[in-house]
Scaffold this motif. Structure first.
Motif, PDB file in Angstrom:
ATOM      1  N   ASN A 191      43.976 123.463  64.041  1.00 48.82           N
ATOM      2  CA  ASN A 191      44.362 122.740  62.838  1.00 48.82           C
ATOM      3  C   ASN A 191      43.416 122.956  61.663  1.00 48.82           C
ATOM      4  O   ASN A 191      43.632 122.369  60.588  1.00 48.82           O
ATOM      5  CB  ASN A 191      44.466 121.235  63.143  1.00 48.82           C
ATOM      6  CG  ASN A 191      45.635 120.924  64.056  1.00 48.82           C
ATOM      7  OD1 ASN A 191      46.683 121.562  63.977  1.00 48.82           O
ATOM      8  ND2 ASN A 191      45.458 119.950  64.937  1.00 48.82           N
ATOM      9  N   ASN A 192      42.392 123.777  61.860  1.00 52.30           N
ATOM     10  CA  ASN A 192      41.538 124.155  60.729  1.00 52.30           C
ATOM     11  C   ASN A 192      42.421 124.733  59.623  1.00 52.30           C
ATOM     12  O   ASN A 192      43.307 125.555  59.888  1.00 52.30           O
ATOM     13  CB  ASN A 192      40.513 125.184  61.187  1.00 52.30           C
ATOM     14  CG  ASN A 192      39.695 125.738  60.038  1.00 52.30           C
ATOM     15  OD1 ASN A 192      40.106 126.688  59.386  1.00 52.30           O
ATOM     16  ND2 ASN A 192      38.535 125.158  59.803  1.00 52.30           N
ATOM     17  N   LYS A 193      42.205 124.320  58.412  1.00 48.65           N
ATOM     18  CA  LYS A 193      43.088 124.687  57.300  1.00 48.65           C
ATOM     19  C   LYS A 193      43.251 126.200  57.158  1.00 48.65           C
ATOM     20  O   LYS A 193      44.371 126.706  57.018  1.00 48.65           O
ATOM     21  CB  LYS A 193      42.560 124.081  55.996  1.00 48.65           C
ATOM     22  CG  LYS A 193      43.467 124.311  54.801  1.00 48.65           C
ATOM     23  CD  LYS A 193      42.913 123.619  53.566  1.00 48.65           C
ATOM     24  CE  LYS A 193      43.818 123.848  52.355  1.00 48.65           C
ATOM     25  NZ  LYS A 193      43.281 123.172  51.130  1.00 48.65           N
ATOM     26  N   ASN A 194      42.156 126.914  57.184  1.00 44.24           N
ATOM     27  CA  ASN A 194      42.206 128.368  57.010  1.00 44.24           C
ATOM     28  C   ASN A 194      42.838 129.045  58.219  1.00 44.24           C
ATOM     29  O   ASN A 194      43.606 130.007  58.094  1.00 44.24           O
ATOM     30  CB  ASN A 194      40.800 128.919  56.775  1.00 44.24           C
ATOM     31  CG  ASN A 194      40.829 130.241  56.041  1.00 44.24           C
ATOM     32  OD1 ASN A 194      41.821 130.611  55.414  1.00 44.24           O
ATOM     33  ND2 ASN A 194      39.737 130.975  56.105  1.00 44.24           N
ATOM     34  N   PHE A 195      42.522 128.537  59.416  1.00 46.36           N
ATOM     35  CA  PHE A 195      43.101 129.092  60.632  1.00 46.36           C
ATOM     36  C   PHE A 195      44.615 128.895  60.631  1.00 46.36           C
ATOM     37  O   PHE A 195      45.387 129.824  60.899  1.00 46.36           O
ATOM     38  CB  PHE A 195      42.474 128.419  61.857  1.00 46.36           C
ATOM     39  CG  PHE A 195      42.908 129.010  63.167  1.00 46.36           C
ATOM     40  CD1 PHE A 195      42.142 129.976  63.791  1.00 46.36           C
ATOM     41  CD2 PHE A 195      44.093 128.593  63.781  1.00 46.36           C
ATOM     42  CE1 PHE A 195      42.541 130.532  65.010  1.00 46.36           C
ATOM     43  CE2 PHE A 195      44.489 129.142  64.995  1.00 46.36           C
ATOM     44  CZ  PHE A 195      43.717 130.114  65.608  1.00 46.36           C
TER      45      PHE A 195
END
Length: 216
Positions: free
Chosen positions: A138-142
């Motif tokens: 859920n990391n934004k960039n990921f």
């Protein structure tokens, strides 16, 4: 940098997938192969700045044969219409993949074709560390690059886990793969190597999680 001639060779090979044509155009293949090796070398060089375990890996050890194994295939075309490579850091189970095929290129990685015991180990790692796993996904960039976990998965919950498990959609998986598509225009841009390196670096936390699950 990837040369337009490399993509053109692959397009022509797909339309003329036979030994006679290939031998007549072997010089074009050798040029495409050299371009592939140069691309892998540059990617490895950049990756080495943040992933120590790829240092010393030879580019030719990462590339895949263009000849197809047709022994058990209905498709008897002798060659792949791809020039792909797979970078597995020393000691790792997961690997970084680059599938080069005009119109169908993607960058990705993870774990594929696992044995039952390995699938069980990855599921257990996810079960025990669900918060950590979801934080990675859920990391934004990921999530921008890899919105979904891909790969073969069960229709129902695996027998060791209840169907209402909060991570059940991850636990159903038998493959644990992430990938992002690149269009042909992106492939011949001067920043391709930088782009690939950036994507691989975004993938690293996921890859490390997968590796940890299969540590012996």
């Amino acid at each position: 940098m990837l040369q337009p001639s490399t993509l053109n060779f692959l397009k022509k090979l797909k339309a003329n997938n036979n030994k006679e044509w290939f031998e007549k155009n072997r010089k074009d293949y050798e040029a495409a192969r050299a371009n592939q090796l140069a691309l892998v070398a540059e990617i490895l060089k950049n990756m080495g700045k943040w992933e120590e375990r790829v240092k010393g890996i030879e580019p030719k050890k990462c590339t895949m044969r263009i000849n197809r194994d047709i022994r058990f295939s209905k498709d008897k075309s002798p060659y792949k219409s791809t020039l792909s490579f797979f970078i597995r850091p020393t000691g790792a189970s997961s690997g970084y993949y680059f599938h080069l095929e005009p119109g169908s290129t993607f960058i990705g990685g993870g774990l594929y074709g696992l044995e039952p015991a390995q699938i069980k180990a990855v599921r257990q790692e996810i079960d025990y560390n669900l918060d950590e796993f979801e934080k990675i996904l859920n990391n934004k960039n990921f999530k921008k690059h890899f919105p979904v976990l891909k790969g073969d998965a069960l229709q129902n919950a695996p027998k060791d886990y209840p169907k209402d498990h909060p991570g059940i959609e991850y636990l159903k998986h038998k493959d644990f793969i992430i990938s992002v598509h690149l269009d042909d225009k992106e492939l011949v841009m001067p920043d391709l190597i930088k782009k690939a390196d950036s994507i691989y670096k975004i993938m690293q936390p996921f890859m490390l999680f997968m590796d940890r699950a299969l540590e012996k």
